[in-house]
Design a protein around this motif. Structure first.
Motif: not given
Length: 290
Positions: A223-240
């Protein structure tokens, strides 16, 4: 043997048989729930991941975006868990060994992530460090990127995993009391020597248990990571987040293949948890016997 004794014995045997039947029914119900809620999801994940063969499975896992997501997940865990370890031990030491003004406030702050939604926690970081946030202009002037970057992901992971080590150690250290530390102080030991040679051996299995729980929570944070990551593939995506993106793209085999990585990590964490929990129960049993 009198008739009354035989009657009482028969009644006891009947009650025991009834208890055995109820016990077996409860055990069967527990195994059924275990199969439905754990074994069945495991089977579904592995079945879907291997649906098109091992070639597709390994190609999905070895995809650059997946490798990057795995590295970022391990990086976030590698930074957040040691920091929470230091904070948890320090906070537990303060709460359990000393009386001071504001002690209840510290305990409340430790428990705060349990009462705040991870999504709300991520939104708070966006409002603080985002481009339009409170510190946004100051950060932009100095070319510091927190939101939609690795620092934001680490901060969000730290926030949601703060309580685990401290809440595991506080009751353990309160139960042990301060007698051994006071004796070490009378013998001339300083604070570091007391912690290293007296406190740490007594709390090491509880500490390992808290670290295991903290690691599991950090790896699965969404949840928290999804909000702050920006969903940038290859850069700010974690496994979930990578699993979510692949599933939304209807690439189900790849999504379940990546989910199997999380599954493998979760099984390792589960084994470590059971091991540390068993050691803790043995230590408590030994203390009770003494």
């Amino acid at each position: 043997m009198t008739t009354a004794t035989l009657t009482a014995s028969a009644a006891a045997n009947q009650a025991r048989r009834g208890n055995i039947i109820a016990r077996r029914a409860l055990i069967a119900s527990a195994w059924l729930a275990f199969a439905l809620f754990l074994l069945l999801p495991l089977y579904i994940v592995l079945h879907e991941a291997l649906q098109k063969g091992f070639g597709t499975f390994f190609s999905a896992i070895l995809e650059p975006d997946t490798i990057s997501a795995l590295k970022l997940t391990l990086l976030a865990v590698g930074i957040s868990v040691p920091l929470n370890l230091v904070f948890g031990v320090s906070a537990a030491w303060c709460v359990s060994k000393y009386e001071f003004r504001g002690k209840s406030i510290l305990v409340t702050l430790i428990d705060l992530p349990f009462s705040v939604s991870p999504v709300i926690a991520g939104l708070i970081y966006v409002l603080l460090f985002g481009a339009q946030g409170y510190f946004g202009p100051w950060l932009q002037e100095r070319d510091i990127q927190i939101i939609f970057a690795v620092p934001g992901i680490v901060l969000a992971t730290i926030f949601v995993t703060v309580p685990f080590v401290a809440r595991e150690l506080i009751p353990l250290m309160q139960e042990q009391g301060t007698q051994e530390e006071e004796a070490a102080r009378l013998l001339g030991a300083n604070g570091w020597q007391m912690f290293w040679h007296v406190t740490l051996p007594n709390i090491k299995w509880g500490l390992i248990y808290g670290v295991v729980l903290c690691t599991a929570r950090a790896m699965g944070e969404f949840g928290a990571v999804s909000v702050v990551s920006g969903h940038i593939r290859g850069l700010t995506n974690t496994l979930p987040l990578q699993v979510e993106i692949l599933y939304n793209e209807y690439n189900h085999v790849a999504a379940f293949s990546v989910a199997s990585l999380l599954l493998a990590l979760a099984l390792i964490i589960l084994l470590l948890k059971q091991w540390s929990e068993a050691r803790l129960s043995r230590l408590k049993s030994a203390d009770d016997e003494e």
